[in-house]
Write an enzyme that holds these catalytic residues in place. Structure first.
Site, PDB file in Angstrom:
ATOM      1  N   LEU A  39      -2.924  -3.199  -2.519  1.00 16.99           N
ATOM      2  CA  LEU A  39      -2.349  -3.655  -3.785  1.00 16.99           C
ATOM      3  C   LEU A  39      -3.413  -4.149  -4.760  1.00 16.99           C
ATOM      4  O   LEU A  39      -4.401  -4.771  -4.370  1.00 16.99           O
ATOM      5  CB  LEU A  39      -1.345  -4.776  -3.520  1.00 16.99           C
ATOM      6  CG  LEU A  39      -0.186  -4.395  -2.594  1.00 16.99           C
ATOM      7  CD1 LEU A  39       0.778  -5.570  -2.461  1.00 16.99           C
ATOM      8  CD2 LEU A  39       0.541  -3.153  -3.064  1.00 16.99           C
ATOM      9  N   HIS A  43       0.140  -2.956  -9.147  1.00 11.17           N
ATOM     10  CA  HIS A  43       1.319  -3.179  -8.298  1.00 11.17           C
ATOM     11  C   HIS A  43       1.970  -4.535  -8.605  1.00 11.17           C
ATOM     12  O   HIS A  43       3.197  -4.651  -8.627  1.00 11.17           O
ATOM     13  CB  HIS A  43       0.920  -3.185  -6.819  1.00 11.17           C
ATOM     14  CG  HIS A  43       0.333  -1.899  -6.328  1.00 11.17           C
ATOM     15  ND1 HIS A  43      -1.013  -1.739  -6.112  1.00 11.17           N
ATOM     16  CD2 HIS A  43       0.910  -0.724  -5.998  1.00 11.17           C
ATOM     17  CE1 HIS A  43      -1.242  -0.515  -5.665  1.00 11.17           C
ATOM     18  NE2 HIS A  43      -0.101   0.127  -5.587  1.00 11.17           N
ATOM     19  N   GLY A 153       5.503   2.624 -11.394  1.00 11.47           N
ATOM     20  CA  GLY A 153       4.495   2.607 -12.440  1.00 11.47           C
ATOM     21  C   GLY A 153       4.436   3.911 -13.223  1.00 11.47           C
ATOM     22  O   GLY A 153       4.588   4.996 -12.651  1.00 11.47           O
TER      23      GLY A 153
END
Lengths: 283, 283
Positions: A39, A43, A153
């Site tokens: 991450l 994120h 995303g």
């Protein structure tokens, strides 16, 4: 500084569902952020968006083998669960779901999903197994978590369009939320694969975003010429190979026949050494 | 005599979900019976089973175009909604869901599902589009209704195994209940397609069940010989063509390598004139 409060971790579907059922009994809404771990701030932006929109948030960390081809980086993809858990806790996530490969894909499974449409071409051409693998794991995760909404995303724009199509075609009752791409101070889209880059390669990688932006401006004079200009500019900037630079309709990623007459997106995949980077933006 | 109390009918996903949400708020469990209409006692047995197991029951009537090939009987498949609604009301069903083709398949849909495994061979060989169509429509219906359980007839044994695999592989949180085949007083499995049979053809059709039962007994002396015997017996009984008679493993429908060493099922598809009938039973 991130908060390091321990985060509950579910490793089985049954344990995950027990958490979610408990929340549902209390009337809470549930948000979901699926990840492959490693991450970064990108994120965490998705997690924060989910926290803003839902009472409780599950983030999954699962490096999904069905979306990697044999020659790709499944084995070396970065795995750092303890650090991921601390970052998720700092972003106010409520539960980490980290199933094993055996829990996700028990022996004897045979079902596959093909999304077609936006999954064809671009990443779908260079990574033919990818979107089938994404559609399968997202379908499973949605059925396991049963969230009200899920945040993805825009960095993986084509994936976002594939998931929107999947959800619409299968009538999955989950709201799909797209979240803008996070970038470093030099415009480079944050990606777990940036960790593969040497300092010199990083300098090259940071040129991608600006070149795509200029190609987007040039697109009004002709899509094909703008795409060709961007490919040449990327090679001149130090990229070792271009998988594609394409200006497409933003929603279904189909090509324009002539002039741009609908919302457009420029998308690219390019290699530096052995590292493959993608990026995209509105035109 | 059937009760003819008017049954509420939902024609859109939104209307269906409004009914189900209202039930959920009151804490009711929900059962579901998907059908293609032209209801007979076999379907009503499924509805009664759902009523026994759940507080509220939705039955859908939708002649699913994606599971018919171009040469098949989509256009002539019997449609009789008013009669179906009266029969469902008599069986204590709570809601009829009867969406249009446009509601189920809006323009632009591209996603497909392939179950593999139990979907291969037998019906999957003779009707290659069928189980993909079934998997797609059942996935959509499950996402639309979100039942706790769904009841399917063992008459379509291979379909039941395909749906069990689909549900397991995609982690769909729906309990799949199989219900034994309803037969007329002569052993003929009830089927909407029986309506196509003339009185003489009906006499032939009624031989199918007994011949499969005897072949099942003969299977202990050799699977291949028993299958061959059944095919010959069906032709001698007046069937005009045999698509298959097969003794298979009951769960994944794979063939036996030698002797029967696992739960077995005999399955057949045979034609009388232009009518194609299927049946199956435990061996």
């Amino acid at each position: 500084m991130t908060d390091t409060t321990p985060l509950p971790v579910a490793r089985t579907i049954a344990d995950l569902r027990a958490h979610v059922s408990d929340w549902r009994r209390q009337g809470f809404t549930v948000g979901f952020v699926p990840t492959m771990g490693a991450l970064h701030e990108g994120h965490l932006t998705l997690v924060r968006e989910a926290v803003r929109r839902a009472d409780k948030v599950v983030a999954s960390v699962f490096v999904n083998p069905t979306q990697f081809a044999a020659h790709e980086d499944l084995g070396t993809y970065p795995r750092q669960e303890a650090q991921d858990a601390a970052l998720l806790a700092g972003a106010r996530c409520h539960l980490l779901y980290a199933p094993s490969v055996e829990e996700m894909y028990p022996a004897g499974a045979t079902t596959t999903i093909s999304v077609g449409g936006p999954a064809e071409g671009l990443e779908g051409a260079f990574r033919p197994q990818m979107f089938g693998g994404v559609a399968l794991v997202v379908s499973k995760l949605f059925n396991q978590v049963r969230p009200d909404l899920a945040v993805f995303g825009e960095k993986d724009w084509q994936q976002l369009m594939v998931i929107r199509r999947l959800v619409r075609d299968l009538d999955i009752p989950v709201e799909v939320v797209g979240s803008p791409t996070e970038r470093d101070g030099h415009g480079l889209a944050l990606s777990s694969r940036n960790a593969y880059l040497s300092p010199v390669e990083l300098e090259t990688a940071r040129r991608l975003n600006g070149i795509l932006a200029e190609a987007g401006v040039r697109a009004s004079d002709g899509v094909v010429a703008a795409e060709a200009w961007a490919s040449e500019a990327l090679i001149a900037a130090g990229f070792d190979g271009i998988d594609y630079v394409a200006i497409r309709k933003a929603d279904d990623l189909s090509p324009f026949e002539g002039a741009i007459d609908a919302p457009a997106r420029i998308l690219a995949a390019a290699k530096i050494g052995r590292t493959r980077l993608i990026d995209n933006m509105a035109v």
